[in-house]
Write an enzyme that holds these catalytic residues in place. Sequence first.
Site, PDB file in Angstrom:
ATOM      1  CE1 TYR A   1      -4.202  -1.708   0.012  1.00 28.56           C
ATOM      2  CE2 TYR A   1      -2.832  -3.363   1.087  1.00 28.56           C
ATOM      3  CZ  TYR A   1      -3.992  -3.012   0.423  1.00 28.56           C
ATOM      4  OH  TYR A   1      -4.941  -3.966   0.164  1.00 28.56           O
TER       5      TYR A   1
ATOM      6  CG  HIS B   1       3.116  -0.029  -6.732  1.00 32.74           C
ATOM      7  ND1 HIS B   1       2.646  -0.183  -5.446  1.00 32.74           N
ATOM      8  CD2 HIS B   1       2.756  -1.154  -7.399  1.00 32.74           C
ATOM      9  CE1 HIS B   1       2.042  -1.345  -5.342  1.00 32.74           C
ATOM     10  NE2 HIS B   1       2.084  -1.964  -6.508  1.00 32.74           N
TER      11      HIS B   1
HETATM   12  P1  M7G Z   1       1.362  -5.062  -6.076  1.00 24.72           P
HETATM   13  O1  M7G Z   1       0.275  -4.679  -7.010  1.00 24.72           O
HETATM   14  O2  M7G Z   1       1.422  -4.316  -4.766  1.00 24.72           O
HETATM   15  O3  M7G Z   1       1.309  -6.571  -5.689  1.00 24.72           O
HETATM   16  O4  M7G Z   1       2.705  -4.866  -6.883  1.00 24.72           O
HETATM   17  P2  M7G Z   1       1.572  -7.964  -6.397  1.00 24.72           P
HETATM   18  O5  M7G Z   1       2.955  -8.390  -5.930  1.00 24.72           O
HETATM   19  O6  M7G Z   1       0.520  -8.852  -5.785  1.00 24.72           O
HETATM   20  O7  M7G Z   1       1.445  -7.759  -7.856  1.00 24.72           O
HETATM   21  C1  M7G Z   1       3.952  -4.825  -6.310  1.00 24.72           C
HETATM   22  C2  M7G Z   1       4.982  -5.096  -7.389  1.00 24.72           C
HETATM   23  O8  M7G Z   1       6.266  -4.880  -6.844  1.00 24.72           O
HETATM   24  C3  M7G Z   1       4.946  -6.555  -7.852  1.00 24.72           C
HETATM   25  O9  M7G Z   1       4.883  -6.585  -9.262  1.00 24.72           O
HETATM   26  C4  M7G Z   1       6.226  -7.154  -7.290  1.00 24.72           C
HETATM   27  O10 M7G Z   1       6.789  -8.143  -8.133  1.00 24.72           O
HETATM   28  C5  M7G Z   1       7.137  -5.953  -7.172  1.00 24.72           C
HETATM   29  N1  M7G Z   1       8.111  -6.059  -6.072  1.00 24.72           N
HETATM   30  C6  M7G Z   1       7.887  -6.566  -4.850  1.00 24.72           C
HETATM   31  N2  M7G Z   1       9.017  -6.451  -4.104  1.00 24.72           N
HETATM   32  C7  M7G Z   1       9.136  -6.884  -2.712  1.00 24.72           C
HETATM   33  C8  M7G Z   1       9.980  -5.873  -4.873  1.00 24.72           C
HETATM   34  C9  M7G Z   1      11.343  -5.492  -4.627  1.00 24.72           C
HETATM   35  O11 M7G Z   1      11.935  -5.661  -3.562  1.00 24.72           O
HETATM   36  N3  M7G Z   1      11.970  -4.883  -5.689  1.00 24.72           N
HETATM   37  C10 M7G Z   1      11.364  -4.688  -6.899  1.00 24.72           C
HETATM   38  N4  M7G Z   1      12.075  -4.119  -7.865  1.00 24.72           N
HETATM   39  N5  M7G Z   1      10.089  -5.040  -7.140  1.00 24.72           N
HETATM   40  C11 M7G Z   1       9.394  -5.624  -6.133  1.00 24.72           C
END
Ligand code: M7G
Length: 328
Positions: A265, A268
């Site tokens: 949250y 992004h």
């Molecule tokens: P989201 O819509 O909050 O959730 O997207 P989701 O993971 O259920 O799609 C968060 C996005 O951030 C996702 O596409 C994750 O793959 C990406 N993400 C998560 N983490 C913990 C990291 C990180 O440490 N570094 C990067 N570069 N991306 C991340």
Amino acid sequence: MADKRGTDNVGTDELSQRVKKAKADNENGDGGVGKDPESENILSEFKTTSVLSDSSREKTIFVHGKLGDQEAVVILEKTPIREDALAELLTGAKLKLEMRNDIYSTYRLLPPPQLNEIKTTVVCPATEKHVKKYQRQESSLVEETGEDYKSITLPYIQKQSFSVQWVHNILEKKAEAERIVYEDPDPEVGFVLLPDFKWDQKQVDDLYLIAIVHQRDIRSLRDLTSEHLALLQNIFQKGKEAVLQRYSLAASKLRVYLHYQPSYYHLHVHFTKLGYEVPGCGVERAHLLADVIQNLRSDPQYYKTRTLYFPLRADDGLLSKFKEAGRL
Ligand code: M7G
């Protein structure tokens, strides 16, 4: 083989070269939290507890286990075969015949080690919520009114959501600084654009970037009003320009969207290649940034008042809250 969709104006080879160059440029940057390219194999101590999910089609496996005394989730994913590595793959491999019949023959090809990578993601220490996130589960579609958001969802996410420490590390250049593709440092309308950790940046076919806003108090779509239009337009415009410049991928080849509900949250925006069927790009979770901008233009309070629909997994605590409230 990596497909060639969307590479209309530029050859796949050239694109791959550009991605590789972008990656090399990035790797010359300064270090960040946990950056240790040649780290020792911490996974040699990994003890598997259970397989959370796997897919032979996606060539992935999600494993829950322990690293020392800490809970961990390890994600293994076979990467696409790159066209620019084909020659090396075919000449450098060992080929073992399995069967031959008339004009047909099948083999096991053992590639040279550098072309046999498995993309590996480690979450450690992993919380119970991480374990649940990666477990295969049935989902139910939830209908959330503006009132439900205030009385059910908001109190729940204020207590229960994933830490966004990793996001703050990115914004403060404490991690992944060398991976940043573009930054607008403005505190109001600025953002950082960088590769999502799901993308190995080896080919443009599965391009996946995220734009993380500098403002820290916008949780999700629900917090957006017309006051954020300048921010959203800035991300849309400059994000698309940065992708064109770095990866030679035109705006018309991009799917730019927000998730509702997100996992994290802190606002992004996802930038993925159109045609790349990534989990979470379906109509029940993805909201195109272009639509979000239009909706806020026609109604400044659109996302405060509209009923929004999204799937929740069977063991999601938020689903229980909707059931307790008699909303499901
Ligand atoms: P989201 O819509 O909050 O959730 O997207 P989701 O993971 O259920 O799609 C968060 C996005 O951030 C996702 O596409 C994750 O793959 C990406 N993400 C998560 N983490 C913990 C990291 C990180 O440490 N570094 C990067 N570069 N991306 C991340």
